[in-house]
Design a protein around this motif. Structure first.
Motif, PDB file in Angstrom:
ATOM      1  N   MET A  49       0.815  -1.223   0.000  1.00 58.12           N
ATOM      2  CA  MET A  49       0.000   0.000   0.000  1.00 58.12           C
ATOM      3  C   MET A  49       0.850   1.275   0.000  1.00 58.12           C
ATOM      4  O   MET A  49       0.421   2.326  -0.457  1.00 58.12           O
ATOM      5  CB  MET A  49      -0.927   0.021   1.224  1.00 58.12           C
ATOM      6  CG  MET A  49      -1.900  -1.139   1.290  1.00 58.12           C
ATOM      7  SD  MET A  49      -3.070  -1.073  -0.056  1.00 58.12           S
ATOM      8  CE  MET A  49      -4.098  -2.497   0.350  1.00 58.12           C
ATOM      9  N   ALA A  50       2.058   1.166   0.530  1.00 58.16           N
ATOM     10  CA  ALA A  50       2.908   2.354   0.639  1.00 58.16           C
ATOM     11  C   ALA A  50       3.329   2.879  -0.739  1.00 58.16           C
ATOM     12  O   ALA A  50       3.744   4.024  -0.874  1.00 58.16           O
ATOM     13  CB  ALA A  50       4.152   2.034   1.473  1.00 58.16           C
ATOM     14  N   GLN A  51       3.222   2.041  -1.773  1.00 56.80           N
ATOM     15  CA  GLN A  51       3.671   2.432  -3.106  1.00 56.80           C
ATOM     16  C   GLN A  51       2.594   3.149  -3.922  1.00 56.80           C
ATOM     17  O   GLN A  51       2.848   3.592  -5.035  1.00 56.80           O
ATOM     18  CB  GLN A  51       4.127   1.182  -3.884  1.00 56.80           C
ATOM     19  CG  GLN A  51       5.269   0.423  -3.230  1.00 56.80           C
ATOM     20  CD  GLN A  51       6.508   1.282  -3.071  1.00 56.80           C
ATOM     21  OE1 GLN A  51       6.913   1.981  -3.990  1.00 56.80           O
ATOM     22  NE2 GLN A  51       7.109   1.253  -1.885  1.00 56.80           N
ATOM     23  N   VAL A  60      -5.021  -3.294  -7.087  1.00 54.59           N
ATOM     24  CA  VAL A  60      -4.293  -3.781  -5.906  1.00 54.59           C
ATOM     25  C   VAL A  60      -4.869  -5.108  -5.447  1.00 54.59           C
ATOM     26  O   VAL A  60      -6.083  -5.315  -5.461  1.00 54.59           O
ATOM     27  CB  VAL A  60      -4.327  -2.746  -4.746  1.00 54.59           C
ATOM     28  CG1 VAL A  60      -3.693  -1.452  -5.169  1.00 54.59           C
ATOM     29  CG2 VAL A  60      -5.733  -2.495  -4.261  1.00 54.59           C
ATOM     30  N   LEU A  61      -3.979  -6.000  -5.083  1.00 57.66           N
ATOM     31  CA  LEU A  61      -4.382  -7.273  -4.476  1.00 57.66           C
ATOM     32  C   LEU A  61      -4.307  -7.082  -2.962  1.00 57.66           C
ATOM     33  O   LEU A  61      -3.244  -6.758  -2.420  1.00 57.66           O
ATOM     34  CB  LEU A  61      -3.430  -8.391  -4.915  1.00 57.66           C
ATOM     35  CG  LEU A  61      -3.718  -9.789  -4.362  1.00 57.66           C
ATOM     36  CD1 LEU A  61      -5.044 -10.322  -4.903  1.00 57.66           C
ATOM     37  CD2 LEU A  61      -2.593 -10.759  -4.703  1.00 57.66           C
ATOM     38  N   ARG A  88       0.153  -4.455   6.431  1.00 60.08           N
ATOM     39  CA  ARG A  88       0.830  -3.341   7.099  1.00 60.08           C
ATOM     40  C   ARG A  88       0.035  -2.051   6.892  1.00 60.08           C
ATOM     41  O   ARG A  88      -0.454  -1.460   7.832  1.00 60.08           O
ATOM     42  CB  ARG A  88       2.256  -3.168   6.545  1.00 60.08           C
ATOM     43  CG  ARG A  88       3.148  -4.374   6.781  1.00 60.08           C
ATOM     44  CD  ARG A  88       4.514  -4.200   6.132  1.00 60.08           C
ATOM     45  NE  ARG A  88       4.419  -4.006   4.685  1.00 60.08           N
ATOM     46  CZ  ARG A  88       4.247  -5.006   3.815  1.00 60.08           C
ATOM     47  NH1 ARG A  88       4.160  -6.254   4.251  1.00 60.08           N
ATOM     48  NH2 ARG A  88       4.180  -4.768   2.518  1.00 60.08           N
ATOM     49  N   GLY A  89      -0.106  -1.659   5.629  1.00 58.61           N
ATOM     50  CA  GLY A  89      -0.847  -0.439   5.322  1.00 58.61           C
ATOM     51  C   GLY A  89      -2.328  -0.718   5.110  1.00 58.61           C
ATOM     52  O   GLY A  89      -2.763  -1.864   4.993  1.00 58.61           O
ATOM     53  N   ARG A  90      -3.113   0.371   5.041  1.00 55.86           N
ATOM     54  CA  ARG A  90      -4.558   0.265   4.857  1.00 55.86           C
ATOM     55  C   ARG A  90      -5.001   1.154   3.702  1.00 55.86           C
ATOM     56  O   ARG A  90      -4.380   2.165   3.399  1.00 55.86           O
ATOM     57  CB  ARG A  90      -5.289   0.707   6.140  1.00 55.86           C
ATOM     58  CG  ARG A  90      -5.115  -0.231   7.320  1.00 55.86           C
ATOM     59  CD  ARG A  90      -5.394   0.494   8.646  1.00 55.86           C
ATOM     60  NE  ARG A  90      -6.719   1.096   8.706  1.00 55.86           N
ATOM     61  CZ  ARG A  90      -7.795   0.502   9.234  1.00 55.86           C
ATOM     62  NH1 ARG A  90      -7.708  -0.720   9.732  1.00 55.86           N
ATOM     63  NH2 ARG A  90      -8.963   1.130   9.276  1.00 55.86           N
TER      64      ARG A  90
END
Length: 750
Positions: A49-51, A60-61, A88-90
């Protein structure tokens, strides 16, 4: 290719689906099957998600973490708020409806724990990234039984280059609809069976299935390898055909004059005030041998900035003139054509004044022919070319005109090949009674893999030494936002001018009064706003950027800069009338103006030995090769050169890496390789051949050097044995369909 692959998608998939795909340039089954996945979501490997970048359309998967339906606060209706995670990310997914019941379908599917691919445009709401009304497909969600769902979820999932109208899973379904029924007979394979067997490659159909519907990561990698080989093989076969065709043509042999009967070349060599480098002598011998054969020379002469290519080319032209022929030098711009004519006349001296008072008795003439010549000068140049009075004719595209005739055209020299297509090159060659010899020059050093992929129909000679009389160039990066450094920049310019030298100041734009955006599109104002030498902007890494500096505003600023008080500041750009351009260059060359503010029109070939310092504004917005070419305009005399790169790039960005690399080395071959690694290869390999889609979808020149070499080794003997490919009709059809050899323009402007 004919048959199933040529069928329209509107027939195979229905009018609605086919029309949506047609907007993406996918018209036939073959188009769709060549629309390869961009990447693969591996089982259990969720998207980072950070990307995710704001404004980007993404697929996104991710795994559903929570889902809640609630009434909207400030107006009627309900919303479904779903949170997905990569562990990790949301990322928030938001669905709106007039009442909660309309959201139950989504709510029933998007239960915590389910994994899916979610597509939409990334936006931000209260500091959190979100997708609004995303399209989605759940992994295993369309499979009827549980075992099949588990099996489907364990395979890599292709993620395609997609649009909002056609998300990745719709592409995947369309591909499978077209691909699954195909048989080997439906999929012609341009790679012959014997080549596949020796290289251990699957058939084309097997490779397509491996790429579009892989069971494992190893499978799609093997499929991609086979398709990369095919791209390289078809290209190398096309280039081998061009070489074979040239080898069958007749040319007039133009051998050197014997020592006992010296001609222009011998007299020129005797008059040179410097010694040729070992490289110039070696390449000169190669060219001389080629010219002496009754087959047309097809040679690429590449050399770093200042390596002395012009002298090598001039010696070749004089050999042809000595043998009774003429030479034509084709340059990409009027500034460069005029520069070449001046340089050749200066180098030849009296030898370029044949028939004139004070000229050499057995000399020749150098004619200049450009589109903007006055009528009288144009008529004189045409007569000199047609009569043979001019042994050397220099010009731009004007040389290609049907009105231009030669008495006996024996050699065509093309400067900066990447600005001319093969068709333009051949149009000039067609002006000879038989095929003239061809010498292609480029000052942009070409890495071996690019030369092999792009210029495979030419023999390659390289000049790597710089003549001993040339001084070095030092390069420094100047932060644009540092007033003290900028002040020192203009002090250094003044010091160089006071020492009798001159300075270039390069800007990417002409006029300052056009609006610009930010980010990757920054600086892309009206086409007319740029020079005829459009700079290559490589600012995909850009955030909000200051406006690009413009020639006209910078010239005014410099005239008011105390450090430059009393100096004449000249201006040069591609929108100036030709006479004004010539006058600006002449004033700078003579020292009447000491500072020349210019666009990149000075990038190639312009030679003012007194110029020792160059300031490049917005240097971080140019490519490495172009910066290296610009830098090569200084330090061309005996005094050392100085190049100051004014940059707005933030440390750690690709743009900063480019300018730092330039400051660290003057090795053009090293920089060319680094440039290829730093930038999108689509900028290097031509994308569009006569409006057709490029055949190079997967091949990467840097990474696939060994594969290209392997394909070349396989293609050469096959074409040598069967030049017309009559025994390999599928390969011949692939070349015709993919490359259109009559009009291919492999190397785009760099």
């Amino acid at each position: 290719m004919t048959g199933r692959l040529d069928e329209k998608l509107t027939r195979l998939l229905g009018t609605r689906s086919g029309a949506a795909l047609e907007k993406m340039g996918l018209v036939t089954a073959d188009d769709l099957l060549r629309h390869y996945p961009r990447r693969y979501a591996e089982p259990g490997q969720l998207t980072d998600m950070a990307q995710l970048a704001l404004g980007e359309h993404v697929s996104v998967l991710a795994r559903v973490a929570e889902a809640t339906v609630r009434p909207m606060r400030n107006r009627q209706g309900a919303l479904l708020q779903v949170v997905v995670t990569d562990g990790r990310g949301r990322l928030s997914l938001t669905f709106f409806a007039r009442h909660p019941g309309a959201l139950r379908g989504h709510e029933a599917k998007l239960v915590p724990g389910r994994t899916g691919v979610f597509s939409g445009t990334v936006s931000a709401y209260r500091g959190e990234r979100q997708l609004t009304h995303p399209d989605y497909v759940l992994v295993g969600g369309d499979v009827e039984d549980a075992d099949a769902a588990v099996d489907e979820a364990s395979k890599p999932m292709p993620i395609y280059p997609a649009t909002a109208a056609v998300p990745t899973w719709r592409l995947q379904r369309a591909v499978r609809t077209v691909l699954d029924p195909l048989t080997e007979d439906d999929v012609p394979d341009p790679v012959p069976a014997e080549v596949r067997a020796s290289a251990g490659l699957p058939t084309r159909l097997e490779a397509l299935r491996a790429v579009h519907a892989p069971a494992t990561a190893a499978e799609w990698r093997a499929g991609q390898h086979r398709l990369r080989f095919e791209e390289a093989f078809v290209l190398q076969a096309a280039l081998a055909q061009r070489r074979a065709a040239a080898a069958q043509e007749d040319a007039t042999a133009r051998p050197p004059r014997p020592a006992e009967d010296p001609g222009l070349l011998a007299r020129f060599d005797a008059s040179l005030p410097f010694t040729l480098t070992a490289g110039q002598r070696a390449v000169g011998d190669e060219v001389a041998r080629d010219l002496a054969r009754p087959r047309p020379m097809q040679r690429l002469l590449q050399g770093d900035v200042g390596s002395g290519k012009t002298v090598v080319a001039l010696r070749a032209m004089l050999q042809v003139v000595d043998a009774g022929g003429q030479a034509a030098l084709l340059a990409p711009t009027e500034v460069l054509a005029a520069q070449h004519a001046r340089t050749l006349r200066t180098l030849l001296g009296p030898l370029a004044e044949g028939g004139l008072l004070g000229g050499a008795e057995d000399g020749t003439r150098v004619a200049l022919l450009t589109g903007s010549l006055p009528a009288a000068a144009r008529k004189q140049a045409l007569l000199q070319a047609a009569s043979g009075e001019a042994g050397i004719v220099v010009g731009t595209h004007a040389l290609l005109s049907e009105h231009v005739q030669f008495a006996d055209l024996g050699l065509v020299v093309v400067d900066e090949q990447h600005r001319f297509g093969v068709e333009q090159r051949d149009a000039l060659r067609a002006k000879g009674r038989v095929a003239p010899h061809l010498l292609v020059m480029t000052a942009t050093p070409i890495p071996r893999t690019v030369a092999m992929t792009v210029f495979g129909d030419l023999e390659v000679s390289s000049l790597t030494e710089v003549p001993a009389q040339r001084a070095g160039i030092s390069t420094h990066v100047v932060p644009a936002d540092n007033p003290r450094w900028m002040e020192r920049t203009w002090q250094r310019v003044r010091e160089e001018v006071d020492a009798g030298h001159r300075a270039y100041v390069v800007c990417p734009r002409i006029h300052p009064d056009e609006e610009q955006g930010a980010g990757p599109a920054a600086g892309k104002v009206k086409a007319a706003e740029f020079d005829d030498e459009v700079p290559e902007f490589l600012d995909g890494d850009a955030e909000e950027r200051a406006p690009l500096r413009a020639v006209l505003e910078v010239a005014e600023e410099l005239r008011a800069t105390p450090a430059l008080a009393g100096l004449e500041v000249g201006v040069l750009h591609g929108q100036m009338p030709p006479g004004e351009k010539d006058a600006a260059m002449a004033a700078f060359s003579a020292g009447a103006s000491q500072v020349l503010v210019s666009t990149t029109v000075i990038e190639v070939g312009v030679d003012v030995p007194e110029a020792t310092v160059m300031v490049v504004f917005d240097a971080d917005r140019f490519g490495l090769s172009q910066l290296h070419q610009l830098r090569g305009r200084v330090g061309r005399g005996s005094a050392p050169g100085l190049c100051l790169l004014v940059s707005t790039a933030q440390p750690g960005t690709p743009a900063a890496a480019r300018v730092e690399a330039l400051a660290e080395t003057t090795d053009g071959f090293r920089l060319a390789q680094l440039d290829l690694e730093l930038r999108n290869e689509g900028d290097v390999l031509g994308a569009a051949q006569s409006g057709r889609t490029s055949s190079l979808r997967l091949l990467r020149v840097v990474k696939d050097a060994d594969l290209i070499e392997q394909a070349r080794r396989a293609a050469l003997p096959l074409v040598e044995a069967d030049p017309g490919l009559s025994d390999h009709p599928l390969l011949a059809a692939a070349i015709a369909a993919q490359l259109d050899p009559e009009k291919e323009e492999f190397l785009e402007r760099a």
